[in-house]
Design an enzyme around this catalytic site. Structure first.
Site, PDB file in Angstrom:
ATOM      1  N   ASP A 450       1.176  -1.282   0.011  1.00  0.00           N
ATOM      2  CA  ASP A 450       0.093   0.465   0.038  1.00  0.00           C
ATOM      3  C   ASP A 450       0.546   1.102  -0.368  1.00  0.00           C
ATOM      4  OD1 ASP A 450      -1.895   1.493  -0.275  1.00  0.00           O
ATOM      5  OD2 ASP A 450      -3.298   0.158   1.521  1.00  0.00           O
ATOM      6  N   ASP A 515     -11.189   1.779  -3.022  1.00  0.00           N
ATOM      7  CA  ASP A 515     -11.102   1.015  -2.099  1.00  0.00           C
ATOM      8  C   ASP A 515     -12.992   1.036  -1.642  1.00  0.00           C
ATOM      9  OD1 ASP A 515      -8.945   0.952  -0.940  1.00  0.00           O
ATOM     10  OD2 ASP A 515      -9.122   2.931  -0.011  1.00  0.00           O
TER      11      ASP A 515
HETATM   12  C1  DGJ Z   1      -6.203   1.564   1.512  1.00  0.00           C
HETATM   13  C2  DGJ Z   1      -6.666   0.767   1.441  1.00  0.00           C
HETATM   14  O1  DGJ Z   1      -6.418   0.812   0.354  1.00  0.00           O
HETATM   15  C3  DGJ Z   1      -7.639  -0.331   2.039  1.00  0.00           C
HETATM   16  O2  DGJ Z   1      -8.390  -1.685   0.875  1.00  0.00           O
HETATM   17  C4  DGJ Z   1      -6.524  -1.083   2.638  1.00  0.00           C
HETATM   18  O3  DGJ Z   1      -5.803  -1.889   3.076  1.00  0.00           O
HETATM   19  C5  DGJ Z   1      -6.083   0.367   4.107  1.00  0.00           C
HETATM   20  N1  DGJ Z   1      -5.161   1.165   3.291  1.00  0.00           N
HETATM   21  C6  DGJ Z   1      -5.578  -0.174   4.974  1.00  0.00           C
HETATM   22  O4  DGJ Z   1      -5.141   0.787   5.734  1.00  0.00           O
END
Ligand code: DGJ
Length: 705
Positions: A450, A515
Site C-alpha cells: 500500500d 477502495d
Molecule cells: C488503503 C487500502 O486501499 C485499503 O484497501 C486498506 O488496505 C487500507 N489502506 C489499510 O489501511
C-alpha cells in the site's frame, strides 16, 4: 519489417517499422531528429511518403518551417512545449541535434544524435502487439553540469484526431473519463503526487470524432512510471499535433554531471480502430511481460479474501481463524491479512515503520493464523506499507532524519503519516531487510503493498527534491524482493487505485483498483481501468450487501457478477453471512474459477451505454462471456436488442444464459440458440429486461452446428 532508406534527393533517412498490425514510418531529413510520417494501419512496403507530405508554401512565417520531431526543438521551428528543456547555470538552453547514426532491425530503431555537450539516444520499438515503445537517453558530454528540467518525447498524431479522452479520479472513484476537443493549445496532465496518483490519467487518447469502442481510429499514450509524470496532447498553430510525455521533474532533481546520463521512462503508445483494439494491444503487451517474468507460466489467479472491510483494525486470532474457515468453505484460495498486525498499529495514527508483529494483538506471533490458513489449503498474504512512517512509531523516534521533508519542518501530515526517504541508504537497507525477514520467516507468498499518502514537499536534508530518487528506490526494492523470492506476488495498492501504471505492473501482479466495492461504482472504475489493464490484473472484491463506501445495497448477483470480470475476491465478514448467501457465494466462486482462464487470455470488448444498459465481455477462441448490465432505469422498455462485439464473425456460437443470473422470459433464454458471430455483433439478441443495478451473464461457446 524495416527499411532504412537513404533518399539522396531529399537527404532523408526513412525508417519503416511494421509489427503487430501497425506501421510506424519515421523520417529524418538533413540529419535532423526523426519526424513521424505515419503511425497507424499498415502501409504498402513501397509507399514513399518522403516528400508527398511536405506542406505548400503559404506565407513566410515560422509555421512553414516546423519539424515536429520525436523531441520537438525550438531550433526546428517548434514553439510549443519543448521536447527537451535544460541548461548549464542559465546558459546553453537551446539545442539543435544532429543525427550521427541510426541502428535498426526489424522492429526497433535507435537514433544517435548529438549537440554541443549533449548526446541524445532515441529508441523506438514496435512490439509484436503493435505497441510503440519510445524512450530517450540524454548524456552530458560537456565539461560542466547540465540541469535537466524536462525530457518529454513525442509522437505526432494525424490531424483527423479531433477529440481527446483522458481520465481523472479521486479516492473511491478512480479513472473517470473526460472528453475534450483536440483544439489548438495544450491539454497537459501532470501528476505531482510522488505516486502514479488517484487523479492521474492512465492514458491520453486522441481519436477521430465520435470514436468509440469499435469505431474511429484512436492513438493513445501511457507513461509507464510510478512517480511524478506528464501526459500531454498539444496542437500547434501550424496544425501539428502531438502526444508527449515523460517524468515530471521537480526543480534541480536531475543535474547531470559530466559523463552522466538520464533515461526517460518508457512511453507506450497504442493505435487502434476503436478503443477495444487500442486496449487489446496494451493487454497483450503486459501479458507478454509477465510471461517473460515467470517463464513457468502465470498461475490461475487465486480467489482472494482480504480482511480489510471484514474486520478493519480489529485483529483477533480466533475471529480471523473463524473467518478463514468460512472462506475456505466457499472456495477461497488466498487469505490476505490487511492493516493492523504490526507495532502499535491499532488505528491509523501509529505504528507505520515498525514492521514487527505486534505482541499485544498477536501474542503467539502471526504463525498460528498463517498455519491455520495454510492448513485450510489457502495461501497466506500480508499487507504492508513500506514507504511510510507514523511519527508515533519506534522508527520515527529512532530515525527522524529518515523522514522526507524540507529542512527544519515537516510537510503536511496526510492520514497521520509521512514518507520515509528510501533514497537514504540506511533507511533503504532497513526497510529491505525488514521486508525480506518477514517474507522469509512467515513464508509469505503475497504482499498487498500500500501507499496511502501523496509525496508532498518530498525533500532530503539539504532541501533537494527526491521524488525521482524515491521512485527508483521503490523499483529497486521490488526488483530485489523478486530476485530473492521468485514466487512472491505483489499487489500494487495506493489508497485504492493510486499506483496503477505499466512501470509498476511489470514488477507486480495485480492492482487494487479502488477502495470502493460498490458494484455500480465498480462498473465504471473497472471499465476504465481495464482500458489499460487486462481483467486478471484488476483486483475486484465482493463486499457485503450494503457497500461501506456509498451506503448503497445490491444483490449478490450484481456484486459477484461485477467482481467476476476482474481478479475475483471477497472483502466481507463472512461470519455474518447466512447459509443461503454462503451457498450462492460458493457458486459464484466456482464460476470465477471456471472463467478465470478465459479472462486471463481473452480479449476484452465493450459497447457504449444505451438507455442505461451496457454490455461488456471477454472473448476467447472457443468461448466468450458477456455481462448485460442495467446501470440505471431506461426511459424506454422493453430494453431492446443488445449486440456482442468481438466474436469471430464467421464462426457459430451457442448462446446460454448463466444460471446464477435472473432467468428472463425470452425465447433464446428458454431454448439456447446458435448464431453466427456476425449476427450477434450486428443484430444481437433481445436483452433481458432487468431492474436497475442488476445484471445478466451470457456465455457463448463456439459450435460446430
Ligand atoms: C488503503 C487500502 O486501499 C485499503 O484497501 C486498506 O488496505 C487500507 N489502506 C489499510 O489501511
Amino acid at each position: 519489417m524495416f527499411v532504412l532508406d537513404q533518399n539522396k534527393r531529399m537527404s532523408a533517412t526513412v525508417v519503416r517499422l511494421v509489427n503487430g498490425g501497425v506501421s510506424l514510418v519515421l523520417t529524418s531529413r538533413d540529419h535532423h531528429l526523426p519526424v513521424v510520417s505515419h503511425w497507424g494501419t499498415v502501409l504498402a512496403p513501397d509507399d514513399d511518403l518522403t516528400d508527398v507530405l511536405t506542406p505548400q508554401f503559404v506565407s513566410d512565417q515560422t509555421e512553414r518551417l516546423i519539424e515536429c520531431s520525436l523531441v520537438p526543438e525550438e531550433a526546428r521551428g517548434w514553439l510549443g512545449t519543448p521536447g527537451l528543456a535544460g541548461h548549464r547555470s542559465g546558459r546553453s538552453s537551446t539545442h539543435a541535434f544532429t543525427v550521427t547514426g541510426v541502428d535498426a532491425d526489424d522492429h526497433r530503431a535507435t537514433f544517435h544524435a548529438s549537440d554541443a555537450g549533449l548526446d541524445l539516444t532515441l529508441t523506438v520499438g514496435l512490439t509484436a502487439e503493435g505497441v510503440v515503445e519510445l524512450s530517450a537517453e540524454l548524456t552530458n558530454t560537456g565539461d560542466d553540469p547540465f540541469t535537466l528540467d524536462s525530457l518529454t518525447p513525442a509522437l505526432r498524431v494525424p490531424l483527423r484526431a479531433r477529440e481527446l479522452l483522458d481520465f481523472t479520479g479521486r479516492h473511491l472513484r478512480e479513472r473517470s473519463p473526460q472528453r475534450h476537443p483536440f483544439a489548438v493549445g495544450t491539454v497537459r496532465r501532470d501528476s505531482r503526487r510522488g505516486r502514479t496518483g488517484l487523479q492521474s490519467t492512465t492514458l491520453m487518447i486522441a481519436g477521430e470524432p465520435g470514436f468509440g469502442f469499435q469505431e474511429g481510429r484512436t492513438w493513445g499514450l501511457h507513461v509507464a512510471w510510478s512517480g511524478n509524470h506528464t501526459h500531454l496532447a498539444e496542437r500547434a498553430h501550424g496544425g501539428e499535433q502531438i502526444l508527449a510525455g515523460g517524468e515530471c521533474l521537480l526543480p534541480g532533481e536531475v543535474v547531470l554531471a559530466p559523463g552522466e546520463s538520464y533515461r526517460t521512462p518508457a512511453l507506450l503508445y497504442s493505435f487502434g480502430v476503436g478503443l477495444d483494439e487500442l486496449s487489446a494491444r496494451y493487454h497483450a503487451w503486459l501479458r507478454r511481460q509477465h510471461e517473460a517474468r515467470r517463464p513457468a507460466g502465470r498461475r490461475p489467479r487465486p480467489i482472494t479474501l482480504n480482511t480489510w472491510e471484514a474486520v478493519y483494525f480489529a485483529h483477533d486470532l480466533d475471529n480471523l481463524v473463524e473467518l478463514a474457515e468460512v472462506a475456505a468453505k466457499v472456495g477461497v484460495e488466498r487469505f490476505v491479512l490487511d492493516d493492523g498486525w504490526f507495532g502499535s498499529r491499532r488505528d491509523d495514527t501509529a505504528g507505520l515503520g515498525d514492521w514487527e508483529v505486534s505482541a499485544d494483538v498477536w501474542p503467539g506471533g502471526l504463525e498460528p493464523l498463517a498455519d491455520a490458513v495454510r492448513g485450510l489449503g489457502m495461501e497466506f498474504g500480508l499487507w504492508v506499507e513500506p514507504e511510510m512512517i507514523n511519527l508515533d512509531s519506534d522508527l520515527a523516534r529512532a530515525h527522524p532524519e529518515w523522514i522526507l521533508g524540507p529542512p527544519g519542518r515537516l510537510p503536511l501530515r496526510v492520514r497521520n503519516q509521512h514518507v520515509l526517504n528510501l533514497a537514504h541508504p540506511d533507511a533503504y537497507a532497513h526497510i529491505a531487510s525488514r521486508l525480506s525477514d518477514l517474507v522469509a520467516r512467515l513464508g509469505i507468498s503475497y504482499l498487498k503493498w500500500d501507499h496511502n499518502r501523496d509525496l508532498i514537499e518530498a525533500a532530503g536534508p539539504q532541501g533537494e527534491r527526491l521524488v525521482h530518487a524515491q521512485t527508483l528506490a521503490y523499483y529497486r526494492l521490488l526488483d530485489e524482493l523478486h530476485e530473492r523470492f521468485g514466487d512472491l506476488e505483489i499487489e500494487s495498492c495506493a489508497s485504492g487505485g493510486g499506483r496503477i501504471d505499466l512501470g509498476v505492473l511489470t514488477r507486480t501482479d495485480r492492482v487494487w483498483a479502488s477502495d470502493c466495492n460498490d458494484p455500480l461504482e465498480r462498473q465504471e472504475i473497472q471499465r476504465w481501468t481495464g482500458l489499460l489493464l487486462p481483467p486478471e490484473f484488476i483486483g475486484a472484491h465482493v463486499g457485503p450487501a450494503r457497500a461501506h463506501t456509498t451506503g448503497r445495497t445490491h444483490s449478490l448477483t450484481f456484486r459477484a457478477g461485477t467482481a467476476v470480470f476482474g481478479h475475483f475476491g471477497i472483502e466481507w465478514d463472512l461470519r455474518s453471512a447466512n447459509a443461503g448467501q454462503l451457498e450462492r457465494l460458493t457458486a459464484w466462486v466456482a464460476r470465477a474459477k471456471e472463467l478465470r482462464g478465459l479472462l486471463a487470455t481473452g480479449r476484452t470488448v465493450r459497447t457504449a451505454d444505451r438507455d442505461g444498459t451496457r454490455v461488456h465481455g471477454v472473448v476467447g477462441d472457443d468461448r466468450a462471456v458477456f455481462a448485460v448490465v442495467q446501470l440505471a432505469s431506461s426511459p424506454t422498455y422493453p430494453t431492446g436488442p443488445v449486440t456482442f462485439p468481438g466474436l469471430d464473425p464467421d464462426a457459430r456460437w451457442r448462446v446460454t444464459l448463466d444460471e446464477l443470473t435472473p432467468a428472463p422470459d425470452l425465447v433464446w433464454a428458454a431454448e439456447p440458440r446458435v448464431l453466427s458471430g456476425r449476427a450477434l455483433a450486428e443484430a444481437g439478441l433481445a436483452a433481458p429486461t432487468l431492474y436497475p443495478e442488476h445484471l445478466a451473464i451470457i456465455h457463448l461457446e463456439r459450435s460446430e452446428s
